[in-house]
Design an enzyme around this catalytic site. Structure first.
Site, PDB file in Angstrom:
ATOM      1  N   GLY A  99       0.833  -1.201   0.000  1.00 17.64           N
ATOM      2  CA  GLY A  99       0.000   0.000   0.000  1.00 17.64           C
ATOM      3  C   GLY A  99       0.861   1.241   0.000  1.00 17.64           C
ATOM      4  N   GLY A 131       0.673   5.747   0.212  1.00 19.70           N
ATOM      5  CA  GLY A 131      -0.136   6.924   0.441  1.00 19.70           C
ATOM      6  C   GLY A 131       0.710   8.142   0.710  1.00 19.70           C
ATOM      7  N   GLY A 132       0.039   9.260   0.998  1.00 19.48           N
ATOM      8  CA  GLY A 132       0.744  10.508   1.213  1.00 19.48           C
ATOM      9  C   GLY A 132       1.611  10.490   2.447  1.00 19.48           C
ATOM     10  N   MET A 133       1.316   9.608   3.416  1.00 20.17           N
ATOM     11  CA  MET A 133       2.080   9.574   4.657  1.00 20.17           C
ATOM     12  C   MET A 133       3.097   8.450   4.700  1.00 20.17           C
ATOM     13  SD  MET A 133       0.728  12.161   5.853  1.00 20.17           S
ATOM     14  CE  MET A 133      -0.749  13.096   5.478  1.00 20.17           C
ATOM     15  N   VAL A 173       3.513   0.673   2.773  1.00 23.83           N
ATOM     16  CA  VAL A 173       3.548  -0.625   3.444  1.00 23.83           C
ATOM     17  C   VAL A 173       4.105  -1.639   2.456  1.00 23.83           C
ATOM     18  CG1 VAL A 173       2.235  -2.429   4.618  1.00 23.83           C
ATOM     19  CG2 VAL A 173       1.581  -0.039   4.895  1.00 23.83           C
ATOM     20  N   LYS A 225       5.919  -1.084   7.548  1.00 21.72           N
ATOM     21  CA  LYS A 225       5.251   0.192   7.306  1.00 21.72           C
ATOM     22  C   LYS A 225       6.265   1.308   7.521  1.00 21.72           C
ATOM     23  CE  LYS A 225       1.190   2.841   8.803  1.00 21.72           C
ATOM     24  NZ  LYS A 225      -0.015   2.798   9.660  1.00 21.72           N
ATOM     25  N   ASP A 238     -10.019   5.240  15.103  1.00 22.76           N
ATOM     26  CA  ASP A 238     -10.108   5.361  13.638  1.00 22.76           C
ATOM     27  C   ASP A 238     -10.561   4.031  13.035  1.00 22.76           C
ATOM     28  OD1 ASP A 238     -10.019   6.623  11.178  1.00 22.76           O
ATOM     29  OD2 ASP A 238      -7.894   6.181  10.841  1.00 22.76           O
TER      30      ASP A 238
END
Length: 755
Positions: A18, A20-22, A25, A40, A141
């Protein structure tokens, strides 16, 4: 990190899971332990980013590491390691084989999941949340992308990046002061939206949103405008799930609506109570409604008048709607698609890699470094090490041992004798030796591994303690139970000190200690400890987890040792039923529990029932393992014993002779199982009055036990006692008397205190 695929000289990144912007993984290989893991990585932040923003993201990441590493439950992702490499924070987790709920819905074209899957997911997540909440941890979350369903049906909660400890006051203001939203709009509780303090009941609301979506295909407030979504959570009663899908059971409809109550006090009191309601609902029963569950959102109910709602907090005004479980990309954010809880894309300052999945080596995102001269060799050895472990899992211990010996020799020549990889191979050698009856060799191997690990890793390192625990196990195999007890006690103290009383390895050590106590002739203490461990494992892992059932099996065994056979029978039968349901009816552990239930029936004088049980077990064992499998022969032995108890000695003799011959050819003439069958032949011959033949058989038993156990061992002396009895029945009184005198002298000598 952008210039290498190896983190801390240990974790080799293989392919992207995976992005993403942050962060990203990755599927990776732990080169030290030869296992696949998930890594991660938090995106490195440059000077162009707001420093407060960067500080908060790093705090969240460290929080996830601390929180997740403290959790030990089958429904929570296991965290193995955490650190920083070249300015990038990384988290090493177990690699999960499955899909998150968002992916499952997307794969199902946004149609709801099957009802039985939905209810099962609800129960498992409730169980995991009950555990995390008891640890004082609130996830904050919970959403479909953070709940994984594995290929075996296990459900796990992932991503504790914004979780907080219940006693960590002030974290809300710290983490929301920068304008970073705490949660995802489609799954946020009204108290989160209002900027209020949250507790475990906020997670229950989010779970209600998740269950609503996987049960109906849409979230409870399916709106495009983020402001409208937040207002819906705060002010609008949701439509009952059954208005979208009439086949949903009534109890599930009520549970979800109670979870979506606007105020925390209207929701279920805790996740454990929620799980109880789901379990009761599955059986068609329902608890009586009580004051803890006023469901203002039930079908036809009118909203309760309340004070005017406060304005939404300022941080919510710039929020995007985020993703519901469709997994569809957000063009405004430039996302490539679902990112397992990460948002946006990143690679490195130099990288222009596309968002499409990289090759298996991961080079599309992280260019490979120039390999060290031995890297290809080490990778090959790691693969062979894993293959050896797989062979062991299949019960092919001899082949596994050959592989581990070859790998260990090569690793020692390349890495040195005390390198963790070399010691890992030698540990596996010890394991194969102990499983092939070579306990003395295994003891020597484990002792050397423990010493090497203590030198390189320290005395309390988990790997050092694992090797010491295996030395205790093989000491037990050798009948040296007092020494085993001392080692287990020392390892347990170290595990409790370094890992805590509830760590799975600590509980495993306590289980082994209970097992060893019964072999020391202390069954009452063994039973008490086994009961405690079973209760702790049930609390932490669940009542049907294989480890819990293993300890319940040990509880049953100790009850038998205490002569409490009725209770032992009930316990074995419960374990057999639970194992059949969770592991399958043909699993070796299920069949083992059935075998012990047969032993208990025989001890209770219920030989006819035992006989029928063993007939069925023989058929199942033959089908699963074949007619000459040791466990098939063990079941046939039990069948023969109960034929004798019913006075059917001709049949018992035929069965015992057949089993003895097969055991002799497959296990060897001196194997304990072969000797036991030989003795059963002798017993049947005696009952049939064939004392000359019985004498020959008892002498064979005594000779075999003398060779393997020694002439003064209690079992050897018992066989010779049977020999004397045969002589007496044959009228050879003088020979019998002489043998009795010899046996008495042996026993007197062995009873003398040491000088």
């Amino acid at each position: 990190m952008a210039d290498t695929r190896l983190i801390q000289s240990r974790y080799r990144l293989l392919d992207l899971i995976g992005r993403g912007g942050m962060g990203e993984v990755w599927r990776a290989r732990d080169e030290s332990l030869g296992r696949l893991v998930a890594v991660k990585c938090l995106k490195p932040m440059g000077p162009q980013h707001d420093q407060a923003f960067t500080r908060i993201l790093r705090e969240r990441f460290r929080r996830e590491a601390r929180v997740a590493a403290a959790l030990q439950h089958r429904g929570v992702t296991v965290v193995h390691d955490f650190g920083e490499h070249e300015g990038v924070l990384y988290l090493v987790m177990e690699l999960l084989d499955g899909q998150n709920l968002s992916q499952l819905l997307e794969e199902n074209q946004q149609r709801p999941l099957p009802v039985d899957h939905v209810v099962d997911i609800a129960e498992q997540v409730a169980d995991a949340l009950g555990y995390t909440h008891r640890q004082g941890i609130v996830h904050r979350d919970l959403k479909p992308a953070n709940i994984m369903r594995l290929t075996d049906g296990t459900v796990k909660i992932c991503d504790f990046g914004i979780a907080r400890l219940g006693h960590d006051i002030g974290v809300t203001s710290r983490l929301t002061g920068t304008g970073i939203a705490m949660g995802t709009p489609h799954y946020m509780s009204p108290e989160q939206i209002g900027g209020k303090e949250v507790d475990h009941r906020s997670d229950l609301y989010s779970l209600g949103c998740v269950l609503y979506e996987i049960a109906t295909g849409v979230p409870p407030f399916d709106l495009a405008d983020p402001w409208a979504i937040l207002v819906g959570h705060r002010d609008t009663p949701p439509e009952p799930p059954r208005t979208h899908r009439a086949e949903l059971p009534g109890f599930f409809d009520r549970v979800v609506l109670d979870l979506l109550a606007k105020t925390p006090d209207e929701r279920p009191a805790d996740a454990s109570d929620l799980r109880r309601r789901i379990v009761l609902g599955r059986t068609g029963e329902q608890p009586a409604p009580g004051p803890a569950y006023p469901s203002s959102a039930l079908p036809g109910a009118h909203p309760v008048a309340t004070a005017p709602r406060p304005e939404l907090p300022a941080w919510a005004r710039n929020m995007t709607a985020g993703h519901k479980a469709t997994g569809a990309p957000d063009p405004a954010a430039g996302l490539p698609g679902p990112a397992a809880g990460l948002t946006g894309r990143w690679t490195s300052a130099k990288s222009t890699a596309p968002a499409s999945p990289p090759g298996t080596d991961g080079s599309a995102v992280l260019p490979p470094a120039h390999p060290a001269p031995a890297s290809a060799l080490l990778a090959e050895l790691a693969g062979r090490h894993s293959a050896g472990i797989d062979l062991g899992r299949l019960g092919r211990w001899e082949e596994a041992g050959d592989i581990h010996r070859a790998v260990a020799a090569r690793r020692e020549s390349v890495l040195g004798p005390d390198h963790p990889d070399t010691l890992a191979s030698r540990y596996e050698i010890g394991f194969t030796l102990s499983r092939t009856g070579r306990a003395a060799d295994a003891l020597r191997e484990f002792g050397q591994v423990a010493a090497g690990r203590e030198r390189t890793l320290g005395p309390d390192h988990p790997q050092t303690l694992a090797a010491r625990q295996e030395t205790a196990y093989v000491l037990g195999q050798l009948g040296r139970h007092f020494e085993a007890h001392q080692v287990y006690a020392a390892v347990l103290a170290a595990r409790e000190r370094s890992m805590g009383p509830d760590h799975p390895d600590t509980l495993r050590c306590r289980h082994n200690l209970a097992f060893n106590l019964s072999r020391l002739g202390r069954p009452e203490e063994s039973w008490q400890l086994a009961r405690e461990v079973a209760d702790d494992r049930a609390r932490l892992l669940g009542p049907t987890h294989p480890d819990t059932l293993a300890t319940r099996y040990e509880v049953a065994y100790t009850l038998g040792r205490l002569g409490r056979w009725a209770e032992a029978l009930e316990a074995y039968q419960e374990v057999a039923r639970a194992r059949a349901a969770s592991l399958g009816p043909d699993h070796p552990d299920t069949l083992a529990a059935r075998y012990e239930a047969g032993i208990s029936l025989g001890r209770l004088g219920r030989s006819a029932e035992a006989l029928e049980l063993y007939r069925a077990l023989v058929a199942d064992r033959t089908r699963v393992g074949g007619p000459s499998d040791p466990e098939t022969l063990r079941a046939r032995h039990g069948l023969g014993v109960n034929l004798g108890r019913m006075g059917r000695w001709e049949e018992a003799l035929a069965e015992a002779r057949d089993v003895c011959a097969m055991r002799g050819s497959t296990l060897g003439p001196d194997h304990p199982d072969t000797v036991i069958s030989c003795r059963e032949v002798a017993v049947a011959l005696g009952w049939l009055g064939r004392w000359t033949d019985a004498l020959t058989a008892y002498r064979q038993v005594a000779e075999a036990r003398g060779r393997t156990l020694g002439p003064d061992h209690a079992e050897t002396l018992a066989a010779r006692q049977d020999e004397a009895h045969c002589l007496d029945r044959l009228g050879r009184a003088e020979e019998a008397a002489e043998l009795y005198r010899t046996l008495a002298a042996h026993r007197a000598q062995n009873a003398l205190p040491p000088h």
